[in-house]
Write an enzyme that holds these catalytic residues in place. Structure first.
Site, PDB file in Angstrom:
ATOM      1  N   ASN A   6      -0.987  -0.105  11.782  1.00  0.00           N
ATOM      2  CA  ASN A   6      -2.288  -0.715  12.073  1.00  0.00           C
ATOM      3  C   ASN A   6      -1.995  -2.087  12.684  1.00  0.00           C
ATOM      4  O   ASN A   6      -1.694  -3.034  11.970  1.00  0.00           O
ATOM      5  CB  ASN A   6      -3.116  -0.855  10.791  1.00  0.00           C
ATOM      6  CG  ASN A   6      -4.421  -1.604  11.045  1.00  0.00           C
ATOM      7  OD1 ASN A   6      -4.799  -1.841  12.206  1.00  0.00           O
ATOM      8  ND2 ASN A   6      -5.112  -1.984   9.981  1.00  0.00           N
TER       9      ASN A   6
ATOM     10  N   LYS B 237      -3.990  -4.086  14.007  1.00  0.00           N
ATOM     11  CA  LYS B 237      -5.110  -5.037  13.913  1.00  0.00           C
ATOM     12  C   LYS B 237      -5.328  -5.669  15.296  1.00  0.00           C
ATOM     13  O   LYS B 237      -5.153  -4.982  16.301  1.00  0.00           O
ATOM     14  CB  LYS B 237      -4.847  -6.058  12.802  1.00  0.00           C
ATOM     15  CG  LYS B 237      -4.464  -5.349  11.484  1.00  0.00           C
ATOM     16  CD  LYS B 237      -4.450  -6.236  10.281  1.00  0.00           C
ATOM     17  CE  LYS B 237      -4.095  -5.404   9.045  1.00  0.00           C
ATOM     18  NZ  LYS B 237      -4.103  -6.163   7.813  1.00  0.00           N
TER      19      LYS B 237
ATOM     20  N   HIS C 256     -11.797  -0.143   6.984  1.00  0.00           N
ATOM     21  CA  HIS C 256     -10.738  -1.084   6.587  1.00  0.00           C
ATOM     22  C   HIS C 256     -11.379  -2.272   5.864  1.00  0.00           C
ATOM     23  O   HIS C 256     -12.483  -2.702   6.226  1.00  0.00           O
ATOM     24  CB  HIS C 256      -9.958  -1.556   7.819  1.00  0.00           C
ATOM     25  CG  HIS C 256      -8.721  -2.308   7.441  1.00  0.00           C
ATOM     26  ND1 HIS C 256      -8.753  -3.628   7.079  1.00  0.00           N
ATOM     27  CD2 HIS C 256      -7.432  -1.915   7.315  1.00  0.00           C
ATOM     28  CE1 HIS C 256      -7.520  -4.011   6.753  1.00  0.00           C
ATOM     29  NE2 HIS C 256      -6.706  -2.999   6.889  1.00  0.00           N
TER      30      HIS C 256
ATOM     31  N   GLU D   2     -10.912  -5.325   6.072  1.00  0.00           N
ATOM     32  CA  GLU D   2     -11.284  -6.449   6.953  1.00  0.00           C
ATOM     33  C   GLU D   2     -12.631  -6.187   7.618  1.00  0.00           C
ATOM     34  O   GLU D   2     -13.425  -7.109   7.827  1.00  0.00           O
ATOM     35  CB  GLU D   2     -10.167  -6.683   7.984  1.00  0.00           C
ATOM     36  CG  GLU D   2      -8.961  -7.350   7.320  1.00  0.00           C
ATOM     37  CD  GLU D   2      -7.616  -7.015   7.936  1.00  0.00           C
ATOM     38  OE1 GLU D   2      -7.564  -6.529   9.074  1.00  0.00           O
ATOM     39  OE2 GLU D   2      -6.605  -7.243   7.235  1.00  0.00           O
TER      40      GLU D   2
ATOM     41  N   GLU E 238      -5.747   0.567  -0.204  1.00  0.00           N
ATOM     42  CA  GLU E 238      -5.262  -0.753   0.184  1.00  0.00           C
ATOM     43  C   GLU E 238      -5.887  -1.819  -0.724  1.00  0.00           C
ATOM     44  O   GLU E 238      -7.016  -2.260  -0.477  1.00  0.00           O
ATOM     45  CB  GLU E 238      -5.640  -1.057   1.635  1.00  0.00           C
ATOM     46  CG  GLU E 238      -5.025  -0.103   2.635  1.00  0.00           C
ATOM     47  CD  GLU E 238      -4.846  -0.751   4.003  1.00  0.00           C
ATOM     48  OE1 GLU E 238      -3.719  -0.737   4.509  1.00  0.00           O
ATOM     49  OE2 GLU E 238      -5.828  -1.287   4.557  1.00  0.00           O
TER      50      GLU E 238
ATOM     51  N   GLY F 172      -1.448  -8.541   3.696  1.00  0.00           N
ATOM     52  CA  GLY F 172      -1.015  -9.737   4.421  1.00  0.00           C
ATOM     53  C   GLY F 172      -0.589 -10.881   3.519  1.00  0.00           C
ATOM     54  O   GLY F 172      -0.418 -12.009   3.969  1.00  0.00           O
TER      55      GLY F 172
ATOM     56  N   SER G 189       1.225  -5.064   2.451  1.00  0.00           N
ATOM     57  CA  SER G 189       2.565  -5.672   2.459  1.00  0.00           C
ATOM     58  C   SER G 189       3.688  -4.643   2.341  1.00  0.00           C
ATOM     59  O   SER G 189       4.693  -4.884   1.671  1.00  0.00           O
ATOM     60  CB  SER G 189       2.683  -6.735   1.360  1.00  0.00           C
ATOM     61  OG  SER G 189       1.784  -7.804   1.626  1.00  0.00           O
TER      62      SER G 189
HETATM   63  P1  13P Z   1      -0.148  -5.795   5.806  1.00  0.00           P
HETATM   64  O1  13P Z   1       0.886  -4.673   5.880  1.00  0.00           O
HETATM   65  O2  13P Z   1       0.038  -6.821   6.855  1.00  0.00           O
HETATM   66  O3  13P Z   1      -0.250  -6.320   4.420  1.00  0.00           O
HETATM   67  O4  13P Z   1      -1.561  -5.102   6.138  1.00  0.00           O
HETATM   68  C1  13P Z   1      -1.941  -3.974   5.442  1.00  0.00           C
HETATM   69  C2  13P Z   1      -3.123  -3.387   6.105  1.00  0.00           C
HETATM   70  O5  13P Z   1      -4.209  -3.942   6.040  1.00  0.00           O
HETATM   71  C3  13P Z   1      -2.944  -2.149   6.866  1.00  0.00           C
HETATM   72  O6  13P Z   1      -4.169  -1.602   7.230  1.00  0.00           O
END
Ligand code: 13P
Length: 256
Positions: free
Chosen positions: A11, A13, A101, A103, A173, A179, A219
């Protein structure tokens, strides 16, 4: 590990312009051999602006990656300025769509109802949703992690057909692990992925629930993928930051 085919998705982003996407895909392919890719499906969930470029490259060079989108709108077409429809994505050979997601839920106010429409729109256009669920730190500390995750899962999957559940991908997640460098322990990841599978079983029966694939995300790095993948209900990962670098991502795809 089960007989379900593993699925480890990138992903990206809001990262990478289309020329960077090409460099990434070529380098990742160079770093992997055929055996690496026989045991894991690898969707690259790229920004919309990269999808046509990646489609052309994957097709021309026969790269063994799947194409994924990070979002979709649920209407087929119409006066929805700025939105992208499932029909547009499918026309670019997109196979996977990340739906809900955290976010998008947190920064763009997506509700379970909206996420469910995106799940349905993806399925009805021949694409597989990667339905994201997960709790905040406060919810975990208050002992509400399971009810949050089960609630989100139920809201967006209770109405699905058995055939759809067989195809479904769910990504667990935990928001506090995204992150932050703070990963859920492999036991925590397995426990919640197991809870998700049991809920799917209650709703749709053991056969369909046994075929759905469940990812952990938050992560994920080359150094922790092996332990995470040991969970019997963990079929893969949704990788953010570490999927931006082809060398890190190649190690994640091979180090388990
Ligand atoms: P990270 O791997 O950067 O923690 O992000 C996870 C994520 O949101 C994948 O969709």
């Amino acid at each position: 590990m089960s007989d379900r085919l593993a699925i480890i998705a990138a992903n990206w982003k809001m990262h990478k312009i289309h020329t960077e996407a090409i460099q990434f895909a070529q380098k990742l392919h160079y770093l992997l051999d055929e055996g690496d890719l026989a045991r894991v499906e690898v969707p690259i969930c790229a920004p919309y602006t990269d999808l046509r470029t990646l489609q052309t490259l994957i097709d021309a060079d026969r790269l063994p990656f799947k194409l994924g989108a990070q979002n979709v709108y649920w209407e087929e077409e119409g006066a929805y300025t700025g939105e992208v429809s499932p029909r547009m994505l499918r026309a670019l050979d997109v196979d996977y769509v990340i739906c809900g997601h955290s976010e998008r839920r947190e920064l763009f106010a997506e509700t379970d109802e909206m996420v469910t429409k995106k799940v349905d729109a993806s399925f009805s256009h021949g694409m597989t949703p990667i339905l994201c669920v997960g709790e905040t730190l406060e919810e975990r500390e208050a002992g509400e992690a399971e009810s949050k995750v089960v609630g989100q899962l139920t809201a967006s999957t209770a109405h699905l057909s058995t055939a759809q559940v067989t195809e479904l991908v769910v990504a667990y997640e935990p928001i506090w692990a995204i992150g932050t460098g703070q990963t859920a322990t492999p036991d925590d990841a397995q426990e919640m992925c197991g809870t998700i599978r049991r809920r799917l079983e209650e709703l749709h029966g053991a056969e369909a629930a046994g075929k759905a694939r469940i990812q952990y995300g938050g992560s994920v790095k080359p150094g922790n993928i092996e332990m995470i993948m040991k969970g019997p209900d963990v079929d893969g990962a949704l990788v953010g930051g570490a999927s931006l670098d082809p060398e890190d991502f190649a190690r994640i795809l091979t180090a388990w």
